[in-house]
Design an enzyme around this catalytic site. Structure first.
Site, PDB file in Angstrom:
ATOM      1  N   LEU A  14      11.701   1.071   1.948  1.00  5.05           N
ATOM      2  CA  LEU A  14      10.965   2.257   1.309  1.00  5.05           C
ATOM      3  C   LEU A  14      11.514   3.399   2.030  1.00  5.05           C
ATOM      4  O   LEU A  14      11.723   4.673   1.514  1.00  5.05           O
ATOM      5  CB  LEU A  14       9.587   2.494   1.104  1.00  5.05           C
ATOM      6  CG  LEU A  14       8.920   3.432   0.510  1.00  5.05           C
ATOM      7  CD1 LEU A  14       9.239   3.682  -0.716  1.00  5.05           C
ATOM      8  CD2 LEU A  14       7.225   3.086   0.406  1.00  5.05           C
ATOM      9  N   ASP A  56      11.550   3.885  18.954  1.00 10.54           N
ATOM     10  CA  ASP A  56      10.794   2.724  18.773  1.00 10.54           C
ATOM     11  C   ASP A  56       9.437   3.267  18.832  1.00 10.54           C
ATOM     12  O   ASP A  56       8.744   4.192  19.603  1.00 10.54           O
ATOM     13  CB  ASP A  56      10.865   1.845  20.022  1.00 10.54           C
ATOM     14  CG  ASP A  56       9.884   0.899  20.294  1.00 10.54           C
ATOM     15  OD1 ASP A  56       8.974   0.818  19.403  1.00 10.54           O
ATOM     16  OD2 ASP A  56       9.887  -0.002  21.251  1.00 10.54           O
ATOM     17  N   ASN A  83       6.116   5.695   7.794  1.00  7.39           N
ATOM     18  CA  ASN A  83       6.346   4.551   7.112  1.00  7.39           C
ATOM     19  C   ASN A  83       6.602   3.301   7.816  1.00  7.39           C
ATOM     20  O   ASN A  83       6.497   2.118   7.289  1.00  7.39           O
ATOM     21  CB  ASN A  83       7.725   4.965   6.155  1.00  7.39           C
ATOM     22  CG  ASN A  83       8.204   3.581   5.710  1.00  7.39           C
ATOM     23  OD1 ASN A  83       7.867   3.346   4.665  1.00  7.39           O
ATOM     24  ND2 ASN A  83       9.558   3.539   5.900  1.00  7.39           N
ATOM     25  N   SER A 134       0.242   3.412   3.845  1.00  9.99           N
ATOM     26  CA  SER A 134      -0.699   2.371   3.934  1.00  9.99           C
ATOM     27  C   SER A 134      -0.437   1.376   3.152  1.00  9.99           C
ATOM     28  O   SER A 134       0.985   0.804   3.134  1.00  9.99           O
ATOM     29  CB  SER A 134      -2.155   2.967   4.108  1.00  9.99           C
ATOM     30  OG  SER A 134      -3.169   1.588   4.057  1.00  9.99           O
ATOM     31  N   TYR A 148      -3.467  -7.439   9.336  1.00  8.13           N
ATOM     32  CA  TYR A 148      -2.447  -6.736   8.742  1.00  8.13           C
ATOM     33  C   TYR A 148      -3.335  -5.763   7.903  1.00  8.13           C
ATOM     34  O   TYR A 148      -3.344  -4.401   8.159  1.00  8.13           O
ATOM     35  CB  TYR A 148      -1.566  -7.358   7.674  1.00  8.13           C
ATOM     36  CG  TYR A 148      -0.679  -6.358   6.728  1.00  8.13           C
ATOM     37  CD1 TYR A 148       0.357  -5.730   7.082  1.00  8.13           C
ATOM     38  CD2 TYR A 148      -1.226  -6.072   5.563  1.00  8.13           C
ATOM     39  CE1 TYR A 148       0.950  -4.664   6.291  1.00  8.13           C
ATOM     40  CE2 TYR A 148      -0.474  -5.021   4.449  1.00  8.13           C
ATOM     41  CZ  TYR A 148       0.343  -4.488   4.907  1.00  8.13           C
ATOM     42  OH  TYR A 148       1.186  -3.683   4.071  1.00  8.13           O
ATOM     43  N   LYS A 152      -4.165  -1.645   8.228  1.00  6.35           N
ATOM     44  CA  LYS A 152      -3.977  -0.663   7.096  1.00  6.35           C
ATOM     45  C   LYS A 152      -5.283  -0.184   6.990  1.00  6.35           C
ATOM     46  O   LYS A 152      -5.332   0.913   6.308  1.00  6.35           O
ATOM     47  CB  LYS A 152      -3.244  -1.439   5.942  1.00  6.35           C
ATOM     48  CG  LYS A 152      -1.924  -1.916   6.170  1.00  6.35           C
ATOM     49  CD  LYS A 152      -0.876  -0.718   6.357  1.00  6.35           C
ATOM     50  CE  LYS A 152       0.216  -1.064   6.550  1.00  6.35           C
ATOM     51  NZ  LYS A 152       1.346   0.167   6.858  1.00  6.35           N
ATOM     52  N   THR A 183      11.209  -4.350  -1.667  1.00  4.73           N
ATOM     53  CA  THR A 183      11.711  -4.094  -0.278  1.00  4.73           C
ATOM     54  C   THR A 183      11.904  -5.493   0.360  1.00  4.73           C
ATOM     55  O   THR A 183      11.337  -6.482  -0.072  1.00  4.73           O
ATOM     56  CB  THR A 183      11.070  -3.163   0.481  1.00  4.73           C
ATOM     57  OG1 THR A 183       9.733  -3.823   0.962  1.00  4.73           O
ATOM     58  CG2 THR A 183      10.935  -1.720  -0.231  1.00  4.73           C
TER      59      THR A 183
END
Length: 291
Positions: A14, A56, A83, A134, A148, A152, A183
């Site tokens: 993305l 990084d 992102n 997010s 994860y 988020k 993606t």
């Protein structure tokens, strides 16, 4: 006047689609990536509009240097897009300590650190747009993605609070919450915990589905990029922008389920108020708190 964008994770996925679309629209981009060689073709095409910065996102010194280099080159940052990130699947008890830390550091701590580094410049400008990438996984949780989701959900909450904090400064913040997009999130970017007995119908089933090739996301990253460009042109930004029919469907169903749960347990919830307390929503404290 053209805008200056600072985009992390800009080399692929993305972030790459967004960087290409922003440059094609005539704006300038500080494209941050661990491997800036992947951006060389864009640099040749847009030498005056594009600055590539090695970053990084877990390295605070590199964050500071990347922001400083952007200001030195373009003089300002109008749009920050956090992102960079990756997914991870497994049972909560099965993740290694390194996997947990890496997930939280990249998907939560890093966006916070980058935002904090950019905010002084936006505050001085009295303007700015911040897009925190997010996920619908920042609003709704599923089995096998607990760490994860922890990152988020945290990022979406950070964005919502920050938006109210910086609004008087002319800075708008939106939590961008996509569903599945085409993606490599579920492909090369995905990592896994070691398998643990007992999770065959939950964690293992999701892992098998992801690895089967049957998961074909409905989202188009080029259309998402276009939506974000239009978003920053708008006079106002929403606190949350959900992207994709999958994400909308998931969120609506979750809201229905959550409303039903609140109604079912509301009597218990209300029973815990102090006997001398005024109902929160009608109290002075409540009205002040919800501002």
């Amino acid at each position: 006047m053209s805008k200056v964008w600072f985009v992390t994770g800009s080399a692929r996925g993305l972030g790459r689609s967004l960087t290409e679309a922003v440059l094609a629209a005539g704006d300038k981009v500080a494209a941050a990536a661990r491997n800036t060689q992947q951006l060389q073709s864009l640099l040749k095409q847009y030498p005056d509009q594009l600055l590539t910065v090695a970053l990084d996102v877990n390295n605070q010194q590199q964050i500071n240097e990347a922001v400083t280099a952007t200001i030195a080159r373009f003089g300002r940052i109008d749009v920050l897009v956090n992102n960079a990130g990756f997914g991870i699947i497994g049972a909560a008890e099965a993740f290694t300590e390194e996997q947990v830390r890496s997930q939280l550091e990249t998907n939560l701590y890093a966006p916070i650190a980058i935002t904090r580094a950019v905010l002084p410049y936006m505050r001085e400008q009295r303007s700015g747009r911040i897009l925190q990438i997010s996920s619908i996984g920042g609003r709704v949780g599923f089995a096998a993605l607990s760490i994860y989701h922890a990152a988020k959900f945290g990022l979406s909450g950070f964005a919502e609070s920050l938006a109210k904090e910086v609004a008087p400064l002319g800075i708008f913040v939106t939590s961008i919450e996509p569903g599945g997009f085409r993606t490599d999130w579920a492909g090369a970017s995905m990592t896994y915990a070691q398998q643990v007995e007992g999770y065959e119908t939950t964690v293992d089933a999701r892992k098998a589905f992801m690895e089967s090739g049957k998961f074909v996301p409905v989202g188009d990253p080029e259309k998402a990029a276009k939506a974000m460009i239009e978003l920053v042109k708008a006079p106002q930004q929403p606190l949350h922008l959900v992207l994709g029919s999958e994400a909308i469907g998931i969120l609506k169903q979750n809201n229905t389920n959550r409303d039903a749960e609140i109604a079912q347990w509301e009597k218990v919830s209300l029973s815990t108020d102090h006997s001398e307390a005024e109902p929160f929503l009608t109290s002075v404290e409540g009205r002040q708190y919800l501002k």
